[in-house]
Design a protein around this motif. Structure first.
Motif, PDB file in Angstrom:
ATOM      1  N   ALA B 605       0.939  -1.358  -0.086  1.00  0.00           N
ATOM      2  CA  ALA B 605       0.135   0.008   0.180  1.00  0.00           C
ATOM      3  C   ALA B 605       0.830   1.405   0.099  1.00  0.00           C
ATOM      4  CB  ALA B 605      -1.170  -0.052   1.346  1.00  0.00           C
ATOM      5  N   THR B 606       1.778   1.092   0.862  1.00  0.00           N
ATOM      6  CA  THR B 606       2.868   2.302   1.021  1.00  0.00           C
ATOM      7  C   THR B 606       3.532   2.679  -0.520  1.00  0.00           C
ATOM      8  OG1 THR B 606       3.284   1.779   3.000  1.00  0.00           O
ATOM      9  CG2 THR B 606       4.518   3.496   2.283  1.00  0.00           C
ATOM     10  N   ILE B 607       3.872   1.542  -0.934  1.00  0.00           N
ATOM     11  CA  ILE B 607       4.803   1.657  -2.413  1.00  0.00           C
ATOM     12  C   ILE B 607       3.692   2.394  -3.352  1.00  0.00           C
ATOM     13  CG2 ILE B 607       5.907   0.361  -4.427  1.00  0.00           C
ATOM     14  CD1 ILE B 607       7.065  -1.501  -1.946  1.00  0.00           C
ATOM     15  N   GLU B 610       2.981   6.064  -2.848  1.00  0.00           N
ATOM     16  CA  GLU B 610       4.252   6.744  -3.336  1.00  0.00           C
ATOM     17  C   GLU B 610       4.237   6.872  -4.891  1.00  0.00           C
ATOM     18  OE1 GLU B 610       7.639   4.942  -1.580  1.00  0.00           O
ATOM     19  OE2 GLU B 610       6.976   5.808   0.412  1.00  0.00           O
ATOM     20  N   LEU B 611       4.161   5.904  -5.467  1.00  0.00           N
ATOM     21  CA  LEU B 611       3.812   5.841  -6.984  1.00  0.00           C
ATOM     22  C   LEU B 611       2.771   6.836  -7.448  1.00  0.00           C
ATOM     23  CD1 LEU B 611       4.503   2.059  -7.891  1.00  0.00           C
ATOM     24  CD2 LEU B 611       6.379   3.956  -8.336  1.00  0.00           C
ATOM     25  N   SER B 612       1.679   6.637  -6.998  1.00  0.00           N
ATOM     26  CA  SER B 612       0.337   7.585  -7.342  1.00  0.00           C
ATOM     27  C   SER B 612       0.967   8.853  -7.136  1.00  0.00           C
ATOM     28  CB  SER B 612      -0.650   6.898  -6.485  1.00  0.00           C
ATOM     29  OG  SER B 612      -0.954   5.562  -6.583  1.00  0.00           O
ATOM     30  N   VAL B 618      -0.840   2.882 -11.259  1.00  0.00           N
ATOM     31  CA  VAL B 618      -0.830   1.610 -11.033  1.00  0.00           C
ATOM     32  C   VAL B 618      -2.047   0.781 -11.132  1.00  0.00           C
ATOM     33  CG1 VAL B 618       0.586   0.074  -9.300  1.00  0.00           C
ATOM     34  CG2 VAL B 618       0.519   2.496  -9.131  1.00  0.00           C
ATOM     35  N   THR B 619      -1.614  -0.383 -12.098  1.00  0.00           N
ATOM     36  CA  THR B 619      -2.613  -1.345 -12.588  1.00  0.00           C
ATOM     37  C   THR B 619      -2.938  -2.158 -11.288  1.00  0.00           C
ATOM     38  OG1 THR B 619      -1.215  -2.778 -13.554  1.00  0.00           O
ATOM     39  CG2 THR B 619      -2.186  -0.978 -14.879  1.00  0.00           C
ATOM     40  N   PRO B 620      -3.835  -3.078 -11.362  1.00  0.00           N
ATOM     41  CA  PRO B 620      -4.137  -4.080 -10.314  1.00  0.00           C
ATOM     42  C   PRO B 620      -2.879  -5.131 -10.352  1.00  0.00           C
ATOM     43  CG  PRO B 620      -6.304  -3.531 -11.121  1.00  0.00           C
ATOM     44  CD  PRO B 620      -5.124  -2.652 -11.930  1.00  0.00           C
ATOM     45  N   GLN B 621      -2.845  -5.504 -11.685  1.00  0.00           N
ATOM     46  CA  GLN B 621      -1.853  -6.338 -12.099  1.00  0.00           C
ATOM     47  C   GLN B 621      -0.616  -6.248 -11.450  1.00  0.00           C
ATOM     48  OE1 GLN B 621      -1.062  -7.322 -15.989  1.00  0.00           O
ATOM     49  NE2 GLN B 621       0.524  -8.994 -15.648  1.00  0.00           N
TER      50      GLN B 621
END
Lengths: 258, 842
Positions: B605-607, B610-612, B618-621
């Motif tokens: 979740a943290t990663i 941060e990306l968002s 970020v795709t579910p995959q």
């Protein structure tokens, strides 16, 4: 307090090896080689390696009486509350008589009760070195037949039985312990023979029947040694009850376990 | 010579039948209470809250279905179905609504809920949105406190979602003067109110609410009298008919009037006990010194030949069964923390009276006997031990311990009495203490102890030291400095203390917010009628009516923190083998071991966050890929070897629990980082904060939220429970762990400490086993330990130990001339012992 000796373990909170809460100090080295011995790592006096749970462990270390007593005294509060104290086991503490005598003396100086678990397989003069500071002698008698004794322990039992007679007079409190080993001494006849002997030297004396257990089994492998009693199983409870009744018939104060 | 009867009294065949009936079905959720309280609240809109509470209580007791179960001698059931529960929407309800479809199938404490019940509750819940204590508490809490809770530093879940409970009322007064006597007291207090008094409005409405609630309780009992009469008429078995007539007679008399017999006293006690748990959902409604307040009735009836000892025992056994009839549904997470349907009704036997004289009596022994007869978890049976405790009492308690149901718990008068005096109790009150819930001491009938106020995880602030206050990307703690700044151990330790102090203040903020919410929205007039000095002060327990007021949140993880800080001190600052940064890296990477599910989820979740934040979608995959990467936690062989070496070096250090003075004294100091700062704070009821050092079973779920710690503990694994050494690290036997644990300051943890020991049955065999055990308890207590409880391990535990040997490294199997650590034995020998344990061999 500076006398040194060789031990391989100290176990706290033992409640079945003498009165009250006790600390057992296991001394290294023994004259017998009992095939069922649950502490085979105790038999050799020399320090050795044993594999336990996948790790190599060094068995045996040289310590002074003071070092041992520092550890033993940590549980003094429990000895005081229960009449407990120090028990020397092994191995055979008679293999290191000066060290053993010094430990018992130190324990008495501290006000702790003392006991030894011993084969009494040593000259009586050696045993007498320990008696002044010994409260309870828990002595093994494994068999009265010399041949069978020799076959299963490596030595005949003459010295042991002779010492038992002397100790029944000289030890402050003598308790006979019989490890009940299937195929060796677990018949009514054999227990009768032992009980008869005990009742003759010590009428109405105490005898403990200790059922065979296999808890030492792994250690043989860990030491790279062969366990020759692979095929025997601990005696059934009903068998132990029968042997208990047998011992009681000789007027002994008998019980199962320590 | 002992002046009491110490022999075991036989078990009546009735008891097993009652137990069988109790456990025939899965527990259910019943809707009646929720529906009735909602009806009443809808009708009382706008009235003073205390009046609304009393009216609702009355409405519930007039209309809730009642039942007498087959063969019962003591009657009064909160639910129609055995071992079921009502719900309490005034405290919180949303969690249950969300869990309607999972509550029946969850692993911890499942409850059946019918569609009809769901529909009724859904309808009732419409009313409660925005009106619960939980919602008000949230409004009151500071943002920082909420943030700290979100990040699992501490949890106040218990009182945040439920009533407070955790109290022992003055049962003795009810037995002696009945509710009519208490009503008289309230009436005379009401008469002495003057209309011109500044507090007339509050005081008079409180007193009227007390009177209304008590009358409602009497009328409720009278409903049972009528029901019993009815049933008697239809009963064909003449014996049972007579029993029902007697029940009718009892319920017509008590609790309204004082008890005129032991049987009536038992019935009166039970109505009080169950009705307290109908008024509020608070658990740990603890019967306390049952052997003391029941004794006069027992003595009189035995001496006059009115009852036999066997019948007295049967009645006590019946109460023991009834105590297991009360359960409570909790949210899924709390259910794991409190697993076992327990409502922690702590009942204590033995100990001293107000004058310091030992008052162990026949009933003290019979209480132990009752637990032997029913073999059920309730009541949470405790025994008080002190220097003057009769030896036979301790031995009888040890016999119960040997049966392996984890009862009784042992408490040390010699520590608890002075500890309570240090918190302002009079000596007489302190001597009369009993235990609430798990391990919390207080004096009955005068205390609102708020004992279980929070679980505080002492490991989490250490994680914050390593991250400079950041958790999962959010700054939740103070910036205590970057790691290279800590050039001495003291500086590092000070940073830990700073994190602790900060979080403790937030815990206080959260608890006080909840405290206000209960006073405002759920004052409890029925409970308050049996707590001194509510009637005198004219206010409820929740508003500070009790003589003694405390808040007692509990910390846990001391052993892990002691071992962790020791590891840092030795390896970083003394031996200089590793740097703090290397430690930080190892902890972050869980020593190169795979991550637990929960921790992997958090990290993922943290990663993703941060990306968002960087504007990346970020795709579910991709999320799934990140998760599996995080979970596997693959590291280079070099790093892996490094981590392994580090863990070996940590493992080789001396650990708390092995009677090593330096380590144990350091643990004592570490415990102060929690117990001392708390003492500075006060609660809205005018009372003090004081620490407890215990979890319930929360060390497991909360450990799941804790990253790796510098003591070598892996992320997500349980933290140490209570003051006990970390699982499997005390390898020097029970006396050594007792000596270590006794070195902590138990006096300052006056809200209770919990020391859990595991024994194989071989250790307790025979009289010599019992005597050794008694010496162990007395020896620990002589060195000023506060509490001990024992698990005599079952076959299941040994199977578990085969699976997870690292957790059970201290488990010893003892036979004459030999002891072995269970986990060091080979599989086949372990199996052998498991089989023998089942047979009760050795």
């Amino acid at each position: 307090m500076n006398t040194a000796g060789r031990i391989f373990d100290i176990q706290k909170f033992s409640v079945h090896d003498g009165p009250g809460v006790r600390t057992i100090v296991f001394l290294k080295g023994c004259v017998l080689r009992c095939r069922w011995c649950c502490n085979p790592e105790s038999q050799n006096y020399k320090i050795e390696q044993m594999e336990t749970a996948g790790k190599i462990k060094t068995i045996g270390r040289d310590v002074t009486v003071k070092e041992v007593m520092d550890e033993v005294a940590k549980d003094r509060v429990y000895y005081g509350l229960s009449g407990g104290g120090l028990t020397l086991s092994g191995g055979e503490c008679l293999c290191q008589p000066e060290f053993a005598a010094a430990l018992l003396r130190a324990a008495h100086d501290f006000g702790f009760n003392t006991a030894i678990e011993s084969t009494a397989c040593a000259p009586i003069e050696t045993i007498r070195m320990l008696l002044p500071h010994l409260d309870h002698y828990l002595m093994d008698i494994k068999h009265v037949n010399p041949q069978k004794h020799k076959e299963f322990t490596g030595k005949d039992n003459k010295l042991i039985l002779d010492n038992a007679k002397i100790l029944s007079r000289e030890a402050r409190h003598l308790v006979i312990r019989v490890p009940v080993i299937p195929t060796f001494n677990d018949t009514v006849e054999e227990i009768s023979d032992i009980s008869r002997f005990v009742s003759e030297i010590m009428p109405g004396g105490e005898i403990n029947l200790l059922p065979y257990h296999r808890l030492g089994f792994d250690k043989y492998k860990g030491l790279g040694r062969d366990y020759t009693l692979k095929n025997i199983t601990p005696p059934e409870d009903s068998k132990m009850e029968l042997l208990l009744e047998t011992a009681k018939k000789f007027g002994l104060r008998a019980k199962i376990g320590g | 010579m002992a002046n009491f009867y110490t022999q075991e009294v036989a078990k009546s065949p009735r008891i097993q039948k009652l137990i069988d009936h109790l456990f025939e079905q899965k527990p259910q959720i019943e809707a009646d209470r929720a529906v009735l309280i909602t009806e009443s609240y809808r009708a009382s809109e706008g009235k003073p809250v205390i009046t609304r509470r009393a009216e609702a209580f009355e409405h519930i007791l007039k209309n809730i279905p009642i039942t007498i179960r087959p063969l019962e001698l003591i009657v009064g059931s909160a639910t129609v179905r055995p071992r079921s529960c009502q719900t309490f929407p005034e405290f919180s309800f949303e969690w249950l609504e969300q869990e309607f479809d999972t509550v029946e199938t969850r692993s911890a404490d499942p409850f059946y809920i019918s569609d009809e019940t769901k529909a009724k509750l859904t309808e009732a819940y419409k009313y409660w949105k925005g009106k619960t204590t939980s919602e008000l508490a949230t409004e009151y809490m500071s943002e920082n406190a909420k943030l700290a809770m979100e990040h699992n530093i501490f949890t106040t879940g218990n009182y945040f979602y439920n009533g407070v409970g955790h109290v022992t009322v003055d049962y003795g007064e009810v037995l002696s003067i009945g509710f009519e006597g208490i009503i008289k007291k309230a009436q005379s207090a009401l008469e002495s109110c003057h209309e011109g008094d500044s507090d007339y409005a509050r005081r008079s409405s409180f007193l009227k609410a007390v009177i209304k609630s008590l009358n409602a309780a009497c009328e409720y009992a009278e409903r049972y009298a009528l029901l019993a009469l009815d049933m008697a008429k239809q009963e064909t078995d003449p014996n049972r008919r007579m029993e029902l007539a007697l029940i009718a007679n009892n319920c017509a008399n008590v609790p309204r009037r004082g008890a005129s017999s032991f049987y009536e006293a038992c019935q009166s006690f039970w109505f009080v006990q169950m009705l307290l748990q109908t008024e509020s959902s608070g658990h740990s409604i603890s019967p306390g010194r049952f052997d003391q307040y029941m004794y006069p009735y027992y003595k009189r009836d035995i001496e006059s030949g009115k009852i036999t000892r066997e019948f007295a025992q049967e009645l006590i056994d019946c109460i023991w069964v009834k105590l297991n009839d009360l359960t409570k549904v909790r949210d899924a997470a709390s259910a794991e923390g409190f697993a076992g349907y327990g409502v922690f009704q702590n009942l204590i036997a033995g100990g001293q009276n107000e004058e310091g004289i030992d008052v162990t009596n026949d009933l003290s022994f019979m209480c132990i006997g009752a637990s032997m007869h029913v073999m059920l978890p309730q009541p949470s049976l405790s025994v008080r031990i002190w220097n003057g405790t009769p030896h036979e009492f301790l031995i009888r308690a040890a016999e119960l311990t040997r049966l392996g149901i984890g009862l009784p718990a042992y408490y040390n008068d010699e520590v608890i009495i002075p500890a309570l005096v240090s918190r302002g109790l009079t000596l007489a009150d302190a001597r009369n203490y009993n235990i609430i819930g798990c391990v919390e001491p207080q004096v009955s009938g005068k205390t609102d102890g708020w004992h279980d106020a929070a679980f505080f995880n002492m490991c989490r602030p250490l994680e914050l030291v390593f991250s400079n206050g950041v958790d999962n990307g959010v700054q939740i703690g103070p910036k205590t400095g970057a790691l290279p700044e800590f050039d001495t151990f003291d500086k590092f330790y000070d940073a830990y203390k700073a994190q602790m102090n900060y979080m403790i203040e937030l815990l206080v903020n959260a608890d006080n917010s909840i405290d206000y919410a209960h006073a405002e929205r759920c004052p409890l007039p029925f409970l308050s009628s049996m707590i001194e000095d509510c009637i005198g002060r004219g206010k409820s327990v929740q508003e500070g009516g009790a003589v003694y007021n405390f808040t007692g949140p509990q910390g846990f993880g001391i052993a892990n923190m002691a071992d962790s800080l020791c590891a840092i001190r030795t390896l970083v600052y003394e031996q200089r083998k590793y740097t703090l940064c290397e430690f930080a890296d190892a902890l972050r990477n869980n020593y190169g071991e795979p991550m637990s599910d929960l921790i992997s989820e958090q990290l993922t979740a943290t990663i993703v966050k941060e990306l968002s934040a960087k504007g990346r979608e970020v795709t579910p995959q991709e999320i799934a890929e990140i998760y599996s990467k995080v979970k596997a936690n693959e590291t280079s062989p070099d790093k892996k070897a490094f981590y392994q070496k580090l863990r070996e070096d940590i493992d080789a250090l001396p650990k708390f629990g092995n009677d090593i003075a330096e380590v144990d004294m350091f643990a004592r100091d570490v415990a102060y980082t929690y117990t001392r700062p708390l003492e500075r704070y006060t609660n809205p009821r005018g009372g003090k904060y004081h620490a407890g050092l215990y979890p319930v079973s929360a060390n497991v779920p909360l450990g799941a939220q804790t990253g790796a710690t510098p003591d070598g503990r892996l992320a997500g694994t349980p933290v140490a429970d209570g003051v006990s050494p970390a699982a499997g690290r005390d390898v020097k036997g029970p006396t050594a762990s007792c000596n270590s644990v006794s070195k902590l300051d138990h006096f300052i943890a006056s809200n209770g400490t919990l020391f859990n020991m595991k024994f194989h049955p071989s250790a307790l065999k025979g009289r010599s086993g019992l005597e050794g055990f008694a010496a162990l308890v007395r020896g620990y207590f002589a060195q000023k330990g506060m509490h001990m409880q024992f698990n005599v391990v079952s076959r299941e535990t040994l199977l578990e130990a085969q699976k997870y040997p690292e957790k059970y490294r201290s488990l010893v199997v003892r036979v004459a001339g030999y002891s072995a650590l269970f986990t060091t034995l080979s599989r086949s020998l372990q199996d052998d012992i498991i089989n023998r344990t089942e047979q009760g061999g050795f």
